[in-house]
Design a protein around this motif. Structure first.
Motif, PDB file in Angstrom:
ATOM      1  N   GLY A  79       4.844  15.407   1.984  1.00 38.48           N
ATOM      2  CA  GLY A  79       4.076  14.841   2.647  1.00 38.48           C
ATOM      3  C   GLY A  79       3.550  13.706   2.304  1.00 38.48           C
ATOM      4  O   GLY A  79       3.525  12.747   3.240  1.00 38.48           O
ATOM      5  N   LEU A  80       3.427  13.391   1.268  1.00 40.37           N
ATOM      6  CA  LEU A  80       2.798  12.173   0.466  1.00 40.37           C
ATOM      7  C   LEU A  80       3.968  11.245   0.755  1.00 40.37           C
ATOM      8  O   LEU A  80       3.427  10.099   1.203  1.00 40.37           O
ATOM      9  N   PHE A  81       4.821  11.474   0.199  1.00 41.37           N
ATOM     10  CA  PHE A  81       6.175  10.298   0.264  1.00 41.37           C
ATOM     11  C   PHE A  81       6.496   9.872   1.740  1.00 41.37           C
ATOM     12  O   PHE A  81       6.787   8.782   2.130  1.00 41.37           O
ATOM     13  N   VAL A  82       6.518  11.100   2.466  1.00 39.27           N
ATOM     14  CA  VAL A  82       6.929  10.445   3.798  1.00 39.27           C
ATOM     15  C   VAL A  82       5.602   9.719   4.583  1.00 39.27           C
ATOM     16  O   VAL A  82       5.953   8.698   5.204  1.00 39.27           O
ATOM     17  N   GLY A  83       4.636  10.094   4.286  1.00 36.23           N
ATOM     18  CA  GLY A  83       3.299   9.335   4.736  1.00 36.23           C
ATOM     19  C   GLY A  83       3.169   8.013   4.078  1.00 36.23           C
ATOM     20  O   GLY A  83       2.972   6.976   4.859  1.00 36.23           O
ATOM     21  N   ALA A  84       3.543   7.820   2.848  1.00 39.53           N
ATOM     22  CA  ALA A  84       3.560   6.620   2.154  1.00 39.53           C
ATOM     23  C   ALA A  84       4.555   5.648   2.817  1.00 39.53           C
ATOM     24  O   ALA A  84       4.161   4.569   2.831  1.00 39.53           O
ATOM     25  N   GLY A  85       5.650   6.321   2.936  1.00 42.83           N
ATOM     26  CA  GLY A  85       6.616   5.384   3.759  1.00 42.83           C
ATOM     27  C   GLY A  85       6.512   4.923   4.958  1.00 42.83           C
ATOM     28  O   GLY A  85       6.593   3.802   5.328  1.00 42.83           O
ATOM     29  N   GLY A  86       5.745   5.707   5.645  1.00 40.99           N
ATOM     30  CA  GLY A  86       5.373   5.741   7.353  1.00 40.99           C
ATOM     31  C   GLY A  86       4.231   4.381   7.147  1.00 40.99           C
ATOM     32  O   GLY A  86       4.236   3.581   7.987  1.00 40.99           O
ATOM     33  N   LEU A  87       3.425   4.691   6.246  1.00 46.97           N
ATOM     34  CA  LEU A  87       2.408   3.483   6.104  1.00 46.97           C
ATOM     35  C   LEU A  87       3.088   2.259   5.694  1.00 46.97           C
ATOM     36  O   LEU A  87       2.701   1.061   6.191  1.00 46.97           O
ATOM     37  N   GLY A  88       4.112   2.295   4.945  1.00 49.17           N
ATOM     38  CA  GLY A  88       4.779   0.863   4.571  1.00 49.17           C
ATOM     39  C   GLY A  88       5.480   0.406   5.778  1.00 49.17           C
ATOM     40  O   GLY A  88       5.511  -0.886   5.728  1.00 49.17           O
ATOM     41  N   MET A  89       5.916   1.047   6.689  1.00 50.43           N
ATOM     42  CA  MET A  89       6.512   0.444   7.796  1.00 50.43           C
ATOM     43  C   MET A  89       5.527   0.035   8.806  1.00 50.43           C
ATOM     44  O   MET A  89       5.742  -0.935   9.399  1.00 50.43           O
ATOM     45  N   LEU A  90       4.451   0.740   9.002  1.00 47.78           N
ATOM     46  CA  LEU A  90       3.292   0.345   9.827  1.00 47.78           C
ATOM     47  C   LEU A  90       2.567  -1.097   9.374  1.00 47.78           C
ATOM     48  O   LEU A  90       2.531  -1.836  10.268  1.00 47.78           O
TER      49      LEU A  90
ATOM     50  N   LEU B 167       0.748  -1.236  -0.002  1.00 41.09           N
ATOM     51  CA  LEU B 167      -0.115   0.073  -0.103  1.00 41.09           C
ATOM     52  C   LEU B 167       0.812   1.090  -0.015  1.00 41.09           C
ATOM     53  O   LEU B 167       0.387   2.241  -0.669  1.00 41.09           O
ATOM     54  N   GLY B 168       1.998   1.273   0.788  1.00 41.16           N
ATOM     55  CA  GLY B 168       2.698   2.361   0.447  1.00 41.16           C
ATOM     56  C   GLY B 168       3.364   2.836  -0.612  1.00 41.16           C
ATOM     57  O   GLY B 168       3.420   4.062  -0.883  1.00 41.16           O
ATOM     58  N   ASP B 169       3.987   1.897  -1.229  1.00 43.37           N
ATOM     59  CA  ASP B 169       4.237   1.788  -2.586  1.00 43.37           C
ATOM     60  C   ASP B 169       3.164   2.349  -3.315  1.00 43.37           C
ATOM     61  O   ASP B 169       3.389   3.263  -4.236  1.00 43.37           O
ATOM     62  N   SER B 170       1.969   1.865  -3.464  1.00 45.59           N
ATOM     63  CA  SER B 170       0.945   2.122  -4.416  1.00 45.59           C
ATOM     64  C   SER B 170       0.640   3.441  -4.082  1.00 45.59           C
ATOM     65  O   SER B 170       0.087   4.225  -5.201  1.00 45.59           O
ATOM     66  N   LEU B 171       0.787   4.180  -2.813  1.00 45.74           N
ATOM     67  CA  LEU B 171       0.065   5.251  -2.570  1.00 45.74           C
ATOM     68  C   LEU B 171       1.291   6.652  -3.153  1.00 45.74           C
ATOM     69  O   LEU B 171       1.043   7.449  -3.536  1.00 45.74           O
TER      70      LEU B 171
END
Length: 421
Positions: A388-399, A243-247
Motif C-alpha cells: 500500500g505504501l509503494f502504490v500510494g507513493a507512486g500515485g502521489l508522484g503522478m498527482l 514527495l512520492g520518492d521521499s515517501l
C-alpha cells in the motif's frame, strides 16, 4: 560573458565534476564509513546517532548563502574566491584527522573528531553555494541538465569512494594513510578551479547584486526571489515533485531485510544502485538538452512515480533476486533522471548575481519537506503495509505532475502576454 547555446567545453565539464566530487568525498566518510568505524571501536550507539546532526550546516546554509553571492574576491574572482579557500579548509581538516591516531579520535578525542566533522560540513556546504552559483552562470539553459548530471554523478562518485572504497582499503592501509589519501583526492579535485580564469570569463557584476551588506541582506535577497512572477507556484512544484520518492524509497531496504536479505546483499545492491543512479543522471541530462524543461519534468517525473509504484511487485518476492535488481535499478535510474530535471529547472528561476542563494533556497526547501515526509514512511508502512505504501507513493508522484502542468500553463500565459503589443 553571455552564455552560448553550444555544448560546454570539456574543461568546463571537468571543472564542475571535480567540484561536486570534492563535496561527496567528505560526505561519504561521515555518512557511510565513520558509523562503521565508530561502532568497531565500541562507541555508544547514541553518540553515533549524533552524526546525523553534523549535517545541519547543509540545511542552515540558506541563512548565509546571500553573502556568498554578494561578496567577491577582487584577486581570485567571485565564486573561485570562495571555493578555493573553503576546499583548502576541507583538505586541512582531513589532513588533521589523518595525523591523529584512531584510538585517540574514537576514544578521549571523540569530541575533537565531531568538531572537525562539523567544520568540514560547514566548509563543504558553503562551497556548495558558490559551486551552484558558478554552475548556473557557466551553463546555458539547454545544457543545465548535463550540468546537474555532473552534480548528481560527481557527488555520488565521491560518496562511493569515501564510503565503500574507504572501508575496503582501511584495513590494509590503516587509518592514517587512508585518510591522507582522501585529503589528497580533495586536493586533486581543487586543481581545475585553481586553473579556471573566472575573472576573465565571468566577471562579477556588483550592479546586479544586492546593495545591502548588513542583516537586511537576507530579507532583501529572498524577498526579491519570492517577488518574481509565478515563483509561489514554482515553489509548489519544487516542494512536491520528489514527495512520492521521499515517501516510498526509505522503505526499500527494510522491506528486503524483512524478506531475508543479508547486510552483504544489501551492500552490493546499494553500490550497483548508486551506479545506476549515476547512469540515470547522465542519461537525464542528455535527454533534457533534447526535449526541454517541461517534457523532462513530466516524463522523468512519471518514470519516477512508476518506479516507486513498481516496488510493490517486490512484496513477498525477496527470493527473486533478478526481479529485485530489475525493479530497484529502474527506480534508481528514474530517481537520477527526475533529480536532474528538477535541479536544472530550479536553475532557470535564479536571478543574475543571485544564483547561489536562489538555488540554495529552492534546494533547501525541497530537502526539508522531503525529509519530514520520509520520516513518516515507516509509520505509514506499518499502517497500510509495504504494498500500500509503494502504490500510494507512486500515485502521489503522478498527482503532483498536475502542479507541473499548472506552472507550465502560467509560464506560457505570461510569455504570451509579454509578446502581445
Amino acid at each position: 560573458m553571455s552564455p552560448s547555446a553550444s555544448r560546454p567545453s570539456n574543461a568546463t565539464l571537468v571543472l564542475l565534476a571535480s567540484l561536486y566530487c570534492a563535496q561527496g568525498l567528505p560526505s561519504g566518510l561521515i555518512a557511510h564509513s565513520l558509523p562503521v568505524l565508530l561502532r568497531q571501536h565500541g562507541v555508544d550507539l547514541a553518540l553515533i546517532g549524533l552524526l546525523k546532526l553534523l549535517a545541519l550546516p547543509w540545511l542552515l546554509k540558506v541563512l548565509w548563502a546571500p553573502w556568498v553571492d554578494r561578496l567577491a574576491s577582487p584577486r581570485l574572482g567571485h565564486h573561485r574566491g570562495w571555493i578555493l579557500p573553503l576546499q583548502s579548509g576541507v583538505v586541512v581538516c582531513l589532513a588533521a584527522l589523518a595525523l591523529l591516531a584512531p584510538q585517540t579520535l574514537f576514544g578521549s578525542g571523540l569530541w575533537l573528531l565531531l568538531g572537525l566533522l562539523v567544520l568540514i560540513n560547514l566548509l563543504a556546504s558553503t562551497q556548495d553555494v558558490a559551486t551552484d552559483g558558478l554552475t548556473v552562470r557557466l551553463l546555458p539553459e539547454r545544457w543545465r541538465g548535463l550540468g546537474n548530471s555532473l552534480q548528481v554523478g560527481g557527488y555520488k562518485v565521491g560518496m562511493i569512494v569515501s564510503g565503500s572504497g574507504l572501508l575496503l582499503v582501511i584495513d590494509p592501509l590503516g587509518w592514517n594513510l587512508a585518510l591522507g589519501l582522501l585529503a589528497g583526492l580533495v586536493l586533486l579535485m581543487s586543481v581545475p578551479i585553481l586553473l579556471f580564469p573566472e575573472r576573465r570569463l565571468l566577471p562579477f557584476q556588483p550592479a546586479q547584486a544586492e546593495s545591502a551588506l548588513g542583516p537586511r541582506l537576507l530579507l532583501n535577497h529572498y524577498r526579491g526571489l519570492l517577488a518574481q512572477p509565478g515563483m509561489l507556484l514554482w515553489l509548489a512544484v519544487v516542494l512536491t515533485f520528489k514527495l512520492g520518492d521521499s515517501l516510498g524509497s526509505p522503505m526499500i531496504k527494510p522491506m528486503l531485510v524483512d524478506q531475508g536479505w543479508s547486510t552483504a546483499q544489501l551492500g552490493q545492491l546499494t553500490l550497483i544502485g548508486s551506479l545506476a543512479g549515476i547512469g540515470g543522471a547522465l542519461l537525464g541530462g542528455l535527454l533534457y538538452a533534447r526535449i526541454g524543461v517541461l517534457r523532462a519534468l513530466i516524463l522523468f517525473g512519471a518514470l519516477q512515480a512508476l518506479g516507486i509504484a513498481a516496488l510493490a511487485l517486490l512484496v513477498g518476492q525477496g527470493a527473486n533476486t533478478g526481479l529485485v535488481y530489475a525493479v530497484t535499478l529502474f527506480e534508481q535510474m528514474a530517481d537520477g533522471m527526475s533529480t536532474v530535471a528538477l535541479f536544472a529547472a530550479m536553475m532557470r528561476m535564479c536571478r543574475p548575481e543571485h544564483e547561489g542563494a536562489d538555488f540554495t533556497l529552492q534546494a533547501s526547501a525541497q530537502l526539508l519537506l522531503s525529509g519530514f515526509v520520509g520520516a513518516g514512511s515507516g509509520v505509514l508502512a506499518k499502517w497500510v503495509g509495504y504494498e500500500g505504501l509503494f502504490v500510494g507513493a507512486g500515485g502521489l508522484g503522478m498527482l503532483v505532475l498536475v502542479i507541473v502542468l499548472a506552472h507550465a500553463q502560467r509560464e506560457a500565459a505570461t510569455k504570451g502576454a509579454r509578446l502581445r503589443p
